[in-house]
Design a protein around this motif. Structure first.
Motif, PDB file in Angstrom:
ATOM      1  N   UNK A 198       0.814  -1.180   0.000  1.00 50.75           N
ATOM      2  CA  UNK A 198       0.000   0.000   0.000  1.00 50.75           C
ATOM      3  C   UNK A 198       0.873   1.265   0.000  1.00 50.75           C
ATOM      4  N   UNK A 199       2.029   1.175   0.603  1.00 50.10           N
ATOM      5  CA  UNK A 199       2.941   2.322   0.662  1.00 50.10           C
ATOM      6  C   UNK A 199       3.357   2.801  -0.729  1.00 50.10           C
ATOM      7  N   UNK A 200       3.706   1.899  -1.671  1.00 52.08           N
ATOM      8  CA  UNK A 200       4.075   2.404  -3.004  1.00 52.08           C
ATOM      9  C   UNK A 200       2.945   3.152  -3.699  1.00 52.08           C
ATOM     10  N   UNK A 201       1.712   2.713  -3.494  1.00 52.49           N
ATOM     11  CA  UNK A 201       0.579   3.389  -4.113  1.00 52.49           C
ATOM     12  C   UNK A 201       0.380   4.784  -3.528  1.00 52.49           C
ATOM     13  N   UNK A 202       0.532   4.895  -2.227  1.00 48.90           N
ATOM     14  CA  UNK A 202       0.405   6.204  -1.575  1.00 48.90           C
ATOM     15  C   UNK A 202       1.485   7.152  -2.084  1.00 48.90           C
ATOM     16  N   UNK A 203       2.722   6.664  -2.172  1.00 45.41           N
ATOM     17  CA  UNK A 203       3.820   7.507  -2.644  1.00 45.41           C
ATOM     18  C   UNK A 203       3.657   7.885  -4.120  1.00 45.41           C
ATOM     19  N   UNK A 204       3.130   6.978  -4.934  1.00 42.93           N
ATOM     20  CA  UNK A 204       2.919   7.291  -6.349  1.00 42.93           C
ATOM     21  C   UNK A 204       1.838   8.355  -6.520  1.00 42.93           C
ATOM     22  N   UNK A 205       0.758   8.222  -5.797  1.00 48.03           N
ATOM     23  CA  UNK A 205      -0.301   9.237  -5.863  1.00 48.03           C
ATOM     24  C   UNK A 205       0.229  10.582  -5.382  1.00 48.03           C
ATOM     25  N   UNK A 206       1.017  10.572  -4.321  1.00 49.34           N
ATOM     26  CA  UNK A 206       1.625  11.799  -3.810  1.00 49.34           C
ATOM     27  C   UNK A 206       2.525  12.438  -4.861  1.00 49.34           C
ATOM     28  N   UNK A 207       3.316  11.622  -5.557  1.00 48.95           N
ATOM     29  CA  UNK A 207       4.226  12.144  -6.593  1.00 48.95           C
ATOM     30  C   UNK A 207       3.462  12.772  -7.747  1.00 48.95           C
ATOM     31  N   UNK A 208       2.425  12.119  -8.201  1.00 45.62           N
ATOM     32  CA  UNK A 208       1.642  12.651  -9.320  1.00 45.62           C
ATOM     33  C   UNK A 208       0.951  13.955  -8.922  1.00 45.62           C
ATOM     34  N   UNK A 209       0.426  14.019  -7.712  1.00 45.47           N
ATOM     35  CA  UNK A 209      -0.229  15.247  -7.255  1.00 45.47           C
ATOM     36  C   UNK A 209       0.760  16.401  -7.121  1.00 45.47           C
ATOM     37  N   UNK A 210       1.936  16.128  -6.582  1.00 46.90           N
ATOM     38  CA  UNK A 210       2.949  17.181  -6.433  1.00 46.90           C
ATOM     39  C   UNK A 210       3.397  17.684  -7.802  1.00 46.90           C
ATOM     40  N   UNK A 227      11.423  14.020  -4.143  1.00 44.47           N
ATOM     41  CA  UNK A 227      12.505  13.325  -3.449  1.00 44.47           C
ATOM     42  C   UNK A 227      12.424  13.562  -1.942  1.00 44.47           C
ATOM     43  N   UNK A 228      12.261  14.806  -1.544  1.00 45.25           N
ATOM     44  CA  UNK A 228      12.176  15.115  -0.112  1.00 45.25           C
ATOM     45  C   UNK A 228      10.948  14.486   0.541  1.00 45.25           C
ATOM     46  N   UNK A 229       9.805  14.572  -0.118  1.00 42.94           N
ATOM     47  CA  UNK A 229       8.582  14.013   0.451  1.00 42.94           C
ATOM     48  C   UNK A 229       8.636  12.488   0.556  1.00 42.94           C
ATOM     49  N   UNK A 230       9.181  11.832  -0.462  1.00 35.80           N
ATOM     50  CA  UNK A 230       9.235  10.371  -0.441  1.00 35.80           C
ATOM     51  C   UNK A 230      10.199   9.849   0.617  1.00 35.80           C
ATOM     52  N   UNK A 231      11.357  10.458   0.743  1.00 33.64           N
ATOM     53  CA  UNK A 231      12.308  10.007   1.767  1.00 33.64           C
ATOM     54  C   UNK A 231      11.745  10.276   3.160  1.00 33.64           C
ATOM     55  N   UNK A 285      17.707   6.893  -2.511  1.00 31.89           N
ATOM     56  CA  UNK A 285      17.657   8.295  -2.929  1.00 31.89           C
ATOM     57  C   UNK A 285      17.835   8.424  -4.438  1.00 31.89           C
ATOM     58  N   UNK A 286      18.766   7.658  -5.008  1.00 30.13           N
ATOM     59  CA  UNK A 286      18.986   7.697  -6.459  1.00 30.13           C
ATOM     60  C   UNK A 286      17.762   7.208  -7.221  1.00 30.13           C
ATOM     61  N   UNK A 287      17.197   6.106  -6.782  1.00 28.80           N
ATOM     62  CA  UNK A 287      16.029   5.559  -7.476  1.00 28.80           C
ATOM     63  C   UNK A 287      14.800   6.457  -7.337  1.00 28.80           C
ATOM     64  N   UNK A 288      14.605   7.037  -6.174  1.00 28.82           N
ATOM     65  CA  UNK A 288      13.465   7.941  -5.978  1.00 28.82           C
ATOM     66  C   UNK A 288      13.651   9.211  -6.801  1.00 28.82           C
TER      67      UNK A 288
END
Length: 96
Positions: free
Chosen positions: A1-13, A37-41, A72-75
């Protein structure tokens, strides 16, 4: 569930930054990549502290402190791709 939350967050940002700065495509792309990058880490550390990153097999919490450079590199790469594609999509939609 965490990857989905982070992906939605990335698209919105990325969508919000590109929507607010439509004329400066590359500046908005770099800015949204940095924010992603900052939000995901930060979110990974928050999810770890709250217990959402618990292994189903062992029941232990994830320890990713040794892999922070790789993470960090991958994100950053993931955030850059999301920023490019969302920015391009909004650019195409606004021009029509």
């Amino acid at each position: 569930m965490v990857p989905y939350i982070l992906t939605i967050l990335c698209v919105l940002v990325a969508g919000a930054i590109h929507w607010l700065a439509p004329k400066t495509y590359w500046k908005a792309t770099i800015m949204s990549t940095a924010v992603i990058l900052l939000l995901c880490v930060a979110a990974l550390f928050i999810f770890q502290a709250s217990g959402m990153l618990v292994s189903d097999q062992t029941g232990e919490t994830a320890d990713f402190s040794g892999q922070m450079l790789t993470i960090t590199t991958l994100v950053a790469f993931f955030g850059f791709l999301i920023s490019l594609f969302v920015g391009w999509f909004l650019k195409v939609v606004r021009n029509k």
